[in-house]
Motif scaffolding. Structure first.
Motif, PDB file in Angstrom:
ATOM      1  N   TYR A 178      40.432  46.947  94.197  1.00  0.00           N
ATOM      2  CA  TYR A 178      41.693  46.829  93.465  1.00  0.00           C
ATOM      3  C   TYR A 178      42.715  47.877  93.878  1.00  0.00           C
ATOM      4  CZ  TYR A 178      39.447  43.425  90.450  1.00  0.00           C
ATOM      5  OH  TYR A 178      38.812  42.306  89.984  1.00  0.00           O
ATOM      6  N   TRP A 179      42.255  49.065  94.247  1.00  0.00           N
ATOM      7  CA  TRP A 179      43.207  50.098  94.656  1.00  0.00           C
ATOM      8  C   TRP A 179      43.862  49.748  95.988  1.00  0.00           C
ATOM      9  CZ3 TRP A 179      45.255  53.466  91.516  1.00  0.00           C
ATOM     10  CH2 TRP A 179      44.578  53.748  90.324  1.00  0.00           C
ATOM     11  N   ALA A 180      43.190  48.969  96.802  1.00  0.00           N
ATOM     12  CA  ALA A 180      43.820  48.465  98.026  1.00  0.00           C
ATOM     13  C   ALA A 180      44.962  47.527  97.658  1.00  0.00           C
ATOM     14  CB  ALA A 180      42.800  47.750  98.899  1.00  0.00           C
ATOM     15  N   HIS A 181      44.764  46.707  96.641  1.00  0.00           N
ATOM     16  CA  HIS A 181      45.822  45.812  96.175  1.00  0.00           C
ATOM     17  C   HIS A 181      47.023  46.624  95.697  1.00  0.00           C
ATOM     18  CE1 HIS A 181      42.541  42.614  95.063  1.00  0.00           C
ATOM     19  NE2 HIS A 181      42.558  42.919  96.345  1.00  0.00           N
ATOM     20  N   ILE A 182      46.749  47.676  94.927  1.00  0.00           N
ATOM     21  CA  ILE A 182      47.821  48.513  94.388  1.00  0.00           C
ATOM     22  C   ILE A 182      48.592  49.197  95.513  1.00  0.00           C
ATOM     23  CG2 ILE A 182      48.284  50.587  93.009  1.00  0.00           C
ATOM     24  CD1 ILE A 182      45.782  49.736  91.311  1.00  0.00           C
ATOM     25  N   GLY A 183      47.860  49.770  96.468  1.00  0.00           N
ATOM     26  CA  GLY A 183      48.504  50.452  97.586  1.00  0.00           C
ATOM     27  C   GLY A 183      49.329  49.513  98.441  1.00  0.00           C
ATOM     28  N   GLY A 184      48.781  48.335  98.727  1.00  0.00           N
ATOM     29  CA  GLY A 184      49.517  47.358  99.520  1.00  0.00           C
ATOM     30  C   GLY A 184      50.765  46.881  98.803  1.00  0.00           C
ATOM     31  N   PHE A 185      50.660  46.636  97.502  1.00  0.00           N
ATOM     32  CA  PHE A 185      51.786  46.155  96.700  1.00  0.00           C
ATOM     33  C   PHE A 185      52.929  47.168  96.715  1.00  0.00           C
ATOM     34  CE2 PHE A 185      54.185  45.064  92.929  1.00  0.00           C
ATOM     35  CZ  PHE A 185      54.052  43.689  92.807  1.00  0.00           C
ATOM     36  N   ILE A 186      52.601  48.441  96.481  1.00  0.00           N
ATOM     37  CA  ILE A 186      53.622  49.490  96.461  1.00  0.00           C
ATOM     38  C   ILE A 186      54.254  49.654  97.842  1.00  0.00           C
ATOM     39  CG2 ILE A 186      54.002  51.969  96.161  1.00  0.00           C
ATOM     40  CD1 ILE A 186      51.858  51.888  93.951  1.00  0.00           C
ATOM     41  N   ALA A 187      53.430  49.587  98.895  1.00  0.00           N
ATOM     42  CA  ALA A 187      53.963  49.679 100.258  1.00  0.00           C
ATOM     43  C   ALA A 187      54.934  48.538 100.530  1.00  0.00           C
ATOM     44  CB  ALA A 187      52.822  49.659 101.270  1.00  0.00           C
ATOM     45  N   GLY A 188      54.589  47.330 100.089  1.00  0.00           N
ATOM     46  CA  GLY A 188      55.471  46.179 100.273  1.00  0.00           C
ATOM     47  C   GLY A 188      56.784  46.341  99.529  1.00  0.00           C
TER      48      GLY A 188
END
Length: 243
Positions: A212-222
């Protein structure tokens, strides 16, 4: 909530998004057919994806990256999936939201956007594991802290697509299956709820085995990439169309 389609027609043909979709599907099919001894050899599938006890060659293992080994897995793991449902969910989100982001960033820009989002997601996942003991001490929340568990999936990069979509098209309607009803939901609501859920699941690890933290990091980067580069490109394109 399950997205079915968006009411936001792309102005260009999403060639890159389609190629990413096809690549993910073909790579998974090679793995699955090999695991069934239908195509090539079962040993290939084991070497690529590994087993429960031993991650495969192309699987991203946080411990390897931290020690400066197998950096290529940060990329290869973006095109690997653990099962049919994992593949279907990721490709559905990519198909619905990816075309508009490619439309804004352009074909070449979208490639860079996708890779950067995926890398940001991977490093966020690694950091969440490294600092899991500290988070536990500070707030009393126990988080996964195993650096040897392999990670696969396009969801980190696709989360970047979702984050960019929220910034660029917050009012777009997403046709969504909500329980037994099909409703048009504004993107800001759909993606906002999705993002909040990732934080909730990430902190409390309610569904083990998902990064889930990968999802959070990717979302913020996007979101950041869309704010810095995407909004300017979108406004410039809209200005040209009005001329």
């Amino acid at each position: 909530m399950l997205p079915l389609k968006d009411l936001n027609k792309s102005l260009t043909t999403p060639h890159v998004n389609r190629l990413i979709l096809i690549a993910n599907i073909i790579i998974f099919l090679v793995f699955w057919l090999s695991s069934q001894n239908i195509l090539l050899d079962q040993k290939l599938a084991i070497d690529m994806w590994g087993t429960e006890d031993r991650p495969g060659v192309f699987v991203m293992v946080p411990n390897n990256v931290i020690h400066g080994e197998r950096f290529f897995t940060l990329f290869t793991s973006m095109f690997m999936h653990a099962g049919w449902l994992h593949l279907f969910g990721n490709m559905l989100f990519l198909y619905i939201f990816g075309d508009n982001i490619e439309d804004t960033f352009g074909h070449a820009g979208y490639i860079g956007f996708y890779i950067i989002s995926g890398l940001a997601a991977a490093f966020t996942h690694i950091l969440s594991i490294v600092f899991a003991p500290t988070i536990n001490d500070l707030v009393g929340i126990s988080m996964p802290s195993d650096l040897t568990t392999g990670v696969v999936g396009a969801s980190g990069a696709i989360s970047g697509v979702l984050g960019a979509y929220l910034v660029l098209y917050p009012k777009a309607k997403i046709i969504t299956l909500v329980f037994y009803f099909i409703l048009p939901v504004p993107a800001i609501v759909f993606l906002g709820v999705w993002f909040i859920m990732q934080w909730f699941y990430g902190f409390f690890d309610l569904s083990g085995g998902v990064a889930y933290w990968a999802h959070i990091g990717g979302f913020i980067a996007g979101m950041i990439l869309a704010l810095v580069f995407g909004l300017k490109r979108k406004k410039a394109r809209e200005t040209r169309l009005r001329l």
